[in-house]
Write a protein that holds these residues in place. Structure first.
Motif, PDB file in Angstrom:
ATOM      1  N   GLU A 151     -12.795  26.872  72.957  1.00 45.52           N
ATOM      2  CA  GLU A 151     -13.647  26.950  74.027  1.00 45.52           C
ATOM      3  C   GLU A 151     -14.756  26.133  73.791  1.00 45.52           C
ATOM      4  O   GLU A 151     -15.066  25.842  72.717  1.00 45.52           O
ATOM      5  N   LYS A 152     -15.601  25.854  74.807  1.00 49.10           N
ATOM      6  CA  LYS A 152     -16.900  25.102  74.922  1.00 49.10           C
ATOM      7  C   LYS A 152     -18.003  25.786  73.566  1.00 49.10           C
ATOM      8  O   LYS A 152     -18.096  27.080  73.745  1.00 49.10           O
ATOM      9  N   SER A 153     -18.420  25.062  72.778  1.00 46.55           N
ATOM     10  CA  SER A 153     -19.039  25.867  71.658  1.00 46.55           C
ATOM     11  C   SER A 153     -20.582  25.606  71.981  1.00 46.55           C
ATOM     12  O   SER A 153     -20.986  25.259  72.997  1.00 46.55           O
ATOM     13  N   GLY A 154     -21.318  26.586  71.086  1.00 50.76           N
ATOM     14  CA  GLY A 154     -22.636  26.581  71.235  1.00 50.76           C
ATOM     15  C   GLY A 154     -23.460  25.137  71.118  1.00 50.76           C
ATOM     16  O   GLY A 154     -24.518  24.880  71.981  1.00 50.76           O
ATOM     17  N   VAL A 155     -22.772  24.417  70.354  1.00 53.51           N
ATOM     18  CA  VAL A 155     -23.446  22.836  70.292  1.00 53.51           C
ATOM     19  C   VAL A 155     -23.224  22.183  71.427  1.00 53.51           C
ATOM     20  O   VAL A 155     -24.213  21.645  71.731  1.00 53.51           O
TER      21      VAL A 155
END
Length: 363
Positions: free
Chosen positions: A190-194
């Motif tokens: 899933e979309k990462s914090g980066v």
């Protein structure tokens, strides 16, 4: 064997003076030169060092009074440092790699080895590899499957070249260079914090711990002619297509070229430069030591970046930049001057503030 002064001058397209039949065996700095050495004296500020040595002949700057310097002969090149290029090539003793395949080398039967090739001890040549004529593969080198190396390739000791890389003529790799390792490509389910931080310029949203999945490198590396790669420099494979290095590119020690990068002809990158993935660098670009370029960025032709510059967005052709983030060099220098003035400005402001405060108290 040595060369006469006349032979050297003719090879360098320079002028010889005095006793041009003198033979020299090596090149030395003026203060360390012996009677059979050619002293390098292309800058007049080092002329005093000549008296400390025993040189009879020197490569001197245009207009130098070589006789007044006590020399028996001289070579004058209109551009001294360029003359040094040809001179050092003439007298370089080399690494003494003999022609032939060392008994301890492992060469796959399907590999194609050109004429007058040297393959050193414990080198490994993989299946279907092609090595051009007059190439030298040093000790402990690895040339992977389906690699193509052009003529006069020179791999110093412990150089490795991964599968499917294609490299042109006269390629030079210094000890420990690594060509065609996998790119640094990883992704989360899933979309990462980066990714979130990049989109918002700082806010990574709700932090969710995720494992990284590897993206394999299906591409390799394509390198043009007359390229030189320094010690411990790494050039990564492309993810789908090849990472591309143009003709005449020079990479210093410990330079990192990431996946899918494209570098134009005659570009020079000094030590510890790092080029992030999918960046395009133009022709005739020069970057000083420890420069960095962000991913998916374009650097135009003829850009010059001072040491330590960090280029985080597109740099137009012909610009000279400096700083972090990199800006026009003249702008950076003005910013630096302003920064140096800050302590005095703070002191003056404090004194003014104190003066106003005392006046308000009296009122």
């Amino acid at each position: 064997m040595g060369y006469t002064i006349q032979q050297i001058a003719e090879a360098l397209d320079a002028e010889a003076f005095g006793n041009t039949s003198l033979k020299i065996n090596r090149v030395a700095e003026p203060a360390l030169a012996g009677p059979d050495d050619l002293a390098l004296l292309t800058n007049p500020k080092f002329a005093d060092g000549l008296a400390l040595g025993k040189a009879r002949v020197a490569l001197v700057w245009p207009g130098a009074d070589w006789q007044a310097l006590g020399l028996e002969g001289a070579i004058i090149s209109t551009r001294g440092r360029f003359g040094m290029s040809g001179l050092t090539a003439m007298v370089d003793p080399g690494q003494h790699f003999p022609i032939g395949i060392h008994p301890s080398a492992v060469v796959d039967p399907s590999a194609q080895i050109g004429n007058d090739v040297s393959i050193g001890p414990l080198a490994v040549i993989g299946p279907r590899a092609v090595i051009g004529d007059q190439s030298m593969i040093g000790p402990h080198c690895y040339v992977g499957a389906d690699v193509t190396l052009g003529t006069q390739t020179f791999l110093r000791e412990m150089v490795s070249i991964g599968a499917r890389a294609t490299i042109g003529d006269r390629f030079i790799a210094q000890p420990g260079a690594r060509i065609a390792g996998d790119g640094f490509s990883f992704v989360t389910p899933e979309k990462s914090g980066v990714e979130a931080a990049r989109e918002t310029l700082g806010d990574q949203g709700e932090v969710t711990a995720q494992s990284w999945a590897r993206i394999h490198s299906l591409g390799s590396v394509t390198i043009g002619n007359d390229v030189e790669v320094g010690s411990n420099t790494c050039i990564d494979c492309g993810t789908i297509r090849d990472t591309i290095i143009g003709n005449g590119v020079k990479l210093d020690n410990m330079v990192h070229i990431a996946h899918n990068v494209e570098i134009g002809d005659d570009t020079l990158l000094a030590g510890q430069c790092g080029i992030a993935g999918s960046t395009k660098i133009g022709r005739n670009v020069v970057m000083g030591g420890q420069c960095g370029v962000s991913d998916n960025t374009t650097i135009g032709d003829n850009v010059i970046a001072g040491g330590g510059s960090k280029m985080m967005s597109k740099v137009p052709a012909g610009r000279v930049v400096l700083g972090y983030p990199a800006v026009k060099m003249e702008s950076h220098l003005e910013m630096y001057k302003g920064l140096r003035r800050l302590p005095r400005l703070f002191k003056d402001f404090a004194a003014l503030q104190n003066s106003v405060s005392k006046r308000d108290t009296k009122d």
